[in-house]
Design a protein around this motif. Sequence first.
Motif, mmCIF file in Angstrom:
data_model
loop_
_atom_site.group_PDB
_atom_site.id
_atom_site.type_symbol
_atom_site.label_atom_id
_atom_site.label_comp_id
_atom_site.label_asym_id
_atom_site.label_seq_id
_atom_site.Cartn_x
_atom_site.Cartn_y
_atom_site.Cartn_z
ATOM 1 N N ILE A 43 4.652 -21.022 -40.116
ATOM 2 C CA ILE A 43 4.322 -20.356 -38.858
ATOM 3 C C ILE A 43 2.806 -20.271 -38.672
ATOM 4 N N SER A 44 2.094 -19.966 -39.753
ATOM 5 C CA SER A 44 0.632 -19.879 -39.690
ATOM 6 C C SER A 44 0.021 -21.227 -39.306
ATOM 7 N N GLN A 45 0.508 -22.307 -39.913
ATOM 8 C CA GLN A 45 -0.008 -23.650 -39.611
ATOM 9 C C GLN A 45 0.277 -24.036 -38.158
ATOM 10 N N ILE A 46 1.473 -23.680 -37.684
ATOM 11 C CA ILE A 46 1.861 -24.015 -36.310
ATOM 12 C C ILE A 46 1.024 -23.223 -35.296
ATOM 13 N N GLY A 61 -2.043 -23.893 -31.792
ATOM 14 C CA GLY A 61 -1.922 -23.303 -30.460
ATOM 15 C C GLY A 61 -0.498 -23.224 -29.948
ATOM 16 N N LEU A 62 0.471 -23.314 -30.858
ATOM 17 C CA LEU A 62 1.885 -23.260 -30.485
ATOM 18 C C LEU A 62 2.482 -21.918 -30.868
ATOM 19 N N ASN A 63 3.486 -21.495 -30.122
ATOM 20 C CA ASN A 63 4.196 -20.253 -30.426
ATOM 21 C C ASN A 63 5.424 -20.560 -31.272
ATOM 22 N N ASP A 97 7.711 -22.404 -28.619
ATOM 23 C CA ASP A 97 7.582 -23.855 -28.818
ATOM 24 C C ASP A 97 8.402 -24.322 -30.016
ATOM 25 N N ILE A 98 8.244 -23.602 -31.129
ATOM 26 C CA ILE A 98 8.875 -24.008 -32.390
ATOM 27 C C ILE A 98 9.800 -22.903 -32.894
ATOM 28 N N TYR A 99 11.035 -23.279 -33.171
ATOM 29 C CA TYR A 99 12.037 -22.345 -33.682
ATOM 30 C C TYR A 99 12.348 -22.739 -35.121
ATOM 31 N N LEU A 117 4.082 -29.916 -39.768
ATOM 32 C CA LEU A 117 2.958 -30.209 -38.873
ATOM 33 C C LEU A 117 3.203 -31.524 -38.134
ATOM 34 N N PHE A 118 3.836 -32.476 -38.806
ATOM 35 C CA PHE A 118 4.218 -33.747 -38.183
ATOM 36 C C PHE A 118 5.134 -33.466 -36.978
ATOM 37 N N ALA A 119 6.110 -32.585 -37.186
ATOM 38 C CA ALA A 119 7.052 -32.229 -36.116
ATOM 39 C C ALA A 119 6.343 -31.455 -34.999
ATOM 40 N N ALA A 120 5.424 -30.571 -35.377
ATOM 41 C CA ALA A 120 4.694 -29.780 -34.387
ATOM 42 C C ALA A 120 3.802 -30.674 -33.521
ATOM 43 N N LYS A 121 3.172 -31.665 -34.138
ATOM 44 C CA LYS A 121 2.322 -32.599 -33.386
ATOM 45 C C LYS A 121 3.179 -33.472 -32.460
ATOM 46 N N THR A 122 4.376 -33.796 -32.918
ATOM 47 C CA THR A 122 5.332 -34.518 -32.062
ATOM 48 C C THR A 122 5.679 -33.665 -30.848
ATOM 49 N N HIS A 123 5.885 -32.363 -31.089
ATOM 50 C CA HIS A 123 6.213 -31.427 -29.999
ATOM 51 C C HIS A 123 5.091 -31.388 -28.957
ATOM 52 N N ILE A 124 3.849 -31.355 -29.412
ATOM 53 C CA ILE A 124 2.707 -31.307 -28.493
ATOM 54 C C ILE A 124 2.712 -32.529 -27.572
ATOM 55 N N LEU A 125 3.007 -33.681 -28.145
ATOM 56 C CA LEU A 125 3.064 -34.921 -27.360
ATOM 57 C C LEU A 125 4.231 -34.890 -26.369
#
Length: 276
Positions: A139-142, A146-148, A162-164, A107-115
Amino acid sequence: MFKFIKNRNIPLILLNARITKKSFDRWNKIRKFSYSIFSLIDKAYSQNLETNYYLKKLKVKNINSTGNLKFIEHDSFETNQADKKLFSQFRKYKTFVAASTHNTEELFAAKTHILLKKKVKNMITIIIPRHINRVNQIISQINELGLNATSHRSKKKLDNIDIYIVDTFGESKKFYKFATTVFLGGSIIKRGGQNPLEPARFGAKILHGPNIDNFRDVYKYLSQLKISFSISTPQQCANSIIFKKNMKKAKKMKYLGTTILKKTLNELDKSIHNEI
């Protein structure tokens, strides 16, 4: 095993030794037994001064610091046709890799991605979790953000992703090959961090959280070379990400590894000839 070796008059050498405070505290709880084991070691070649201190406490008499052999490694690998096809797709994107992540660090990485996505349009974040059995949960958390997200095993195209997530074993090195910035997990949570040498060897900038006790000496060296940097928030992480490799610094690491290897081999050569 140590006692059996000693009884046959075979020299017992501890190579590339490393003991952390956590490990020492465990051995120290069974002190009498620990002394009986460690005192059988004829010679120890340690990675760092911290290990020297703890080995002395455990009654090892002959200790020599040669450095960490992990600084040298054969960094070539084979890529098959499927890999080449996948990586040709990644060349169209800016990529950020979060590796050896634990729970909450994805989730830390996903929030970084959003920024990052606010200023970088063609962006994909690659997450390589420490435990791939958590992929569905990740995947569920991401998706809730709102990310794919997609997984490596699904072999889906990268369009609108968004996230692989790399959900296979032993493939990290393939992604490090083209990674420009890598966040190493186990460091935002209190797990002591993960080994940063492999991605650093490929010229990537290394980011880590505040908890790096497992590899403090390695990170200290990488920090001196301005290869690794400490961050603690997704905003700091996003601000630190670059999209260019630095192979000059990687060459300095390679030189250090070669020096350590030569020193270790020379020391072992002396030990062997002394025994003969």
